[in-house]
Motif scaffolding. Structure first.
Motif, PDB file in Angstrom:
ATOM      1  N   MET A 174       0.824  -1.345   0.048  1.00 30.53           N
ATOM      2  CA  MET A 174       0.060   0.061   0.059  1.00 30.53           C
ATOM      3  C   MET A 174       0.798   1.303  -0.038  1.00 30.53           C
ATOM      4  O   MET A 174       0.389   2.270  -0.438  1.00 30.53           O
ATOM      5  N   ILE A 175       1.951   1.230   0.515  1.00 27.35           N
ATOM      6  CA  ILE A 175       2.992   2.452   0.824  1.00 27.35           C
ATOM      7  C   ILE A 175       3.432   2.921  -0.685  1.00 27.35           C
ATOM      8  O   ILE A 175       3.676   4.237  -0.737  1.00 27.35           O
ATOM      9  N   VAL A 176       3.208   2.158  -1.679  1.00 26.16           N
ATOM     10  CA  VAL A 176       3.605   2.560  -3.004  1.00 26.16           C
ATOM     11  C   VAL A 176       2.761   3.693  -3.412  1.00 26.16           C
ATOM     12  O   VAL A 176       3.108   4.892  -3.884  1.00 26.16           O
ATOM     13  N   TYR A 177       1.164   3.331  -3.556  1.00 23.80           N
ATOM     14  CA  TYR A 177       0.121   4.404  -3.883  1.00 23.80           C
ATOM     15  C   TYR A 177       0.140   5.511  -2.897  1.00 23.80           C
ATOM     16  O   TYR A 177       0.138   6.518  -3.349  1.00 23.80           O
ATOM     17  N   ILE A 178       0.187   5.138  -1.771  1.00 18.77           N
ATOM     18  CA  ILE A 178       0.082   6.340  -0.577  1.00 18.77           C
ATOM     19  C   ILE A 178       1.242   7.229  -0.623  1.00 18.77           C
ATOM     20  O   ILE A 178       1.065   8.468  -0.580  1.00 18.77           O
ATOM     21  N   GLY A 179       2.560   6.823  -1.177  1.00 18.44           N
ATOM     22  CA  GLY A 179       3.752   7.380  -0.986  1.00 18.44           C
ATOM     23  C   GLY A 179       3.858   8.433  -2.302  1.00 18.44           C
ATOM     24  O   GLY A 179       4.080   9.594  -2.079  1.00 18.44           O
ATOM     25  N   ILE A 180       3.090   8.060  -3.575  1.00 20.30           N
ATOM     26  CA  ILE A 180       2.975   8.739  -4.410  1.00 20.30           C
ATOM     27  C   ILE A 180       2.071   9.929  -4.154  1.00 20.30           C
ATOM     28  O   ILE A 180       2.347  11.102  -4.588  1.00 20.30           O
ATOM     29  N   CYS A 181       0.900   9.454  -3.642  1.00 22.22           N
ATOM     30  CA  CYS A 181      -0.144  10.637  -3.223  1.00 22.22           C
ATOM     31  C   CYS A 181       0.534  11.686  -2.026  1.00 22.22           C
ATOM     32  O   CYS A 181       0.364  13.093  -2.154  1.00 22.22           O
ATOM     33  N   SER A 182       1.194  11.178  -1.124  1.00 16.58           N
ATOM     34  CA  SER A 182       1.786  12.044  -0.070  1.00 16.58           C
ATOM     35  C   SER A 182       2.858  12.833  -0.540  1.00 16.58           C
ATOM     36  O   SER A 182       3.060  14.049  -0.370  1.00 16.58           O
ATOM     37  N   PHE A 183       3.984  12.431  -1.227  1.00 17.60           N
ATOM     38  CA  PHE A 183       5.052  13.340  -1.869  1.00 17.60           C
ATOM     39  C   PHE A 183       4.273  14.207  -2.678  1.00 17.60           C
ATOM     40  O   PHE A 183       4.966  15.230  -2.661  1.00 17.60           O
ATOM     41  N   THR A 184       3.543  14.040  -3.605  1.00 24.00           N
ATOM     42  CA  THR A 184       2.877  14.902  -4.633  1.00 24.00           C
ATOM     43  C   THR A 184       2.134  15.967  -3.615  1.00 24.00           C
ATOM     44  O   THR A 184       2.192  17.272  -3.877  1.00 24.00           O
ATOM     45  N   GLY A 185       1.523  15.265  -2.736  1.00 19.79           N
ATOM     46  CA  GLY A 185       0.639  16.370  -1.704  1.00 19.79           C
ATOM     47  C   GLY A 185       1.242  17.582  -1.224  1.00 19.79           C
ATOM     48  O   GLY A 185       0.748  18.487  -1.062  1.00 19.79           O
TER      49      GLY A 185
END
Length: 323
Positions: A174-185
């Protein structure tokens, strides 16, 4: 009396924002589930959810929540508004339990609580933001070496996750998708602040849209938001909503605060005790995230019946009866 009235207005807007955002996770996942029965799932690259009314209702709910959250900062201080964002986690988890039947294990609840406590600790001890008089001031802060280095690091990490990690580990980690969202966020929020400052100054009579920086920040917001929506949909469609919501909140909040510290140099005006308290908040967040990852599947495991133990005499008598 006027200040108190403004604080109440900001409080109502912030709580309303949490309700709308927390509900959006559940409503969008309902749309994703319906879309998966009629077309290709979002987790595998499908976009049939765009035809589902529930997904659009969820998106509208999230947009309304974000607008309410943005408006809350106009009436109440950030130290009052930002911690209330944690209410969206609790609201989302409760709705997921009753509507989506996604049970959260007791240790997952503890992890969620640790995440909320850690995030609240950081926000409550965060320094006040500096007063900005023009969007060009934000541009000067954004183009300093420290924030440029941070932005480049985020772009490289997001690119690595999208190109290398998503095809290999997206469906299992899950950390892959969440990481993309968080880094971008974290970059998105900095751009949103710039656009918000431009709008506020424009409404006060000083037009900020004559500067190209305002339009640049606007394009960054649009591009980053579209990227976040895409991968957040994949995360919601693949993993437990009661875990996706708090982990996303924790990573997003932590990185956003970190980006703000770099861009606005907030730690320059803080004491050692304040910085230490914020670091303790980060440790608490990491502990909560660890618990959430380790217990995310426990709530879905069936309860096994207790084993039956028999005495040696009872076993011997049963074997004699069988003979």
């Amino acid at each position: 009396m006027e200040a108190t009235r403004d604080n109440v207005t900001g409080l109502i807007l912030a709580v309303s924002s949490s309700v709308f955002i927390g509900s959006s996770f559940i409503i969008k996942k309902m749309g994703l589930r319906k879309a998966a029965t009629t077309g290709k799932r979002a987790a595998t690259g499908g976009h049939s959810y765009l035809l589902e009314p529930f997904w659009w209702i969820g998106m509208i709910s999230m947009i309304v929540g974000e607008i309410a959250n943005f408006a809350a900062y106009a009436f109440a201080p950030a130290l009052l508004v930002t911690p209330l964002g944690a209410l969206s986690i609790i609201f989302s988890a409760v709705l997921a339990h009753f509507i989506l039947k996604e049970r959260l294990h007791i240790f997952g609840v503890l992890g969620c609580a640790l995440c909320v406590v850690g995030s609240t600790t950081i926000v409550l001890h965060a320094p006040h933001e500096r007063i900005i008089h023009s969007v060009t001031e934000v541009w000067e802060l954004a183009t300093e070496p420290g924030f440029i280095l941070y932005t480049c690091a985020m772009v490289i990490l997001v690119g690595f996750l999208i190109v290398y990690c998503v095809p290999r580990y997206g469906q299992t980690h899950m950390i892959v998708y969440i990481g993309i969202c968080s880094f971008t966020g974290s970059i998105t929020v900095m751009a949103v602040k710039a656009v918000g400052i431009a709008l506020k100054l424009t409404f006060e009579g000083t037009n900020q849209f004559k500067y190209f920086q305002t339009w640049f920040f606007t394009m960054v917001v649009i591009g980053c938001c579209l990227l976040q929506i895409n991968y957040l949909n994949k995360a919601l469609d693949t993993f437990n909503t009661a875990v996706v919501s708090p982990v996303y909140y924790v990573m997003f909040t932590s990185l956003t605060i970190f980006a703000s510290i770099i861009m606005f140099k907030d730690w320059d005006s803080q004491s050692a005790s304040q910085i230490a308290t914020e670091l303790c908040g980060f440790v608490t967040i990491l502990s909560g995230t660890f618990l959430l990852h380790k217990t995310k599947d426990m709530g879905d495991k069936p309860v096994l019946p207790p084993p039956v133990f028999m005495t040696p005499d009872h076993t011997r008598s049963n074997s004699q009866e069988a003979r």
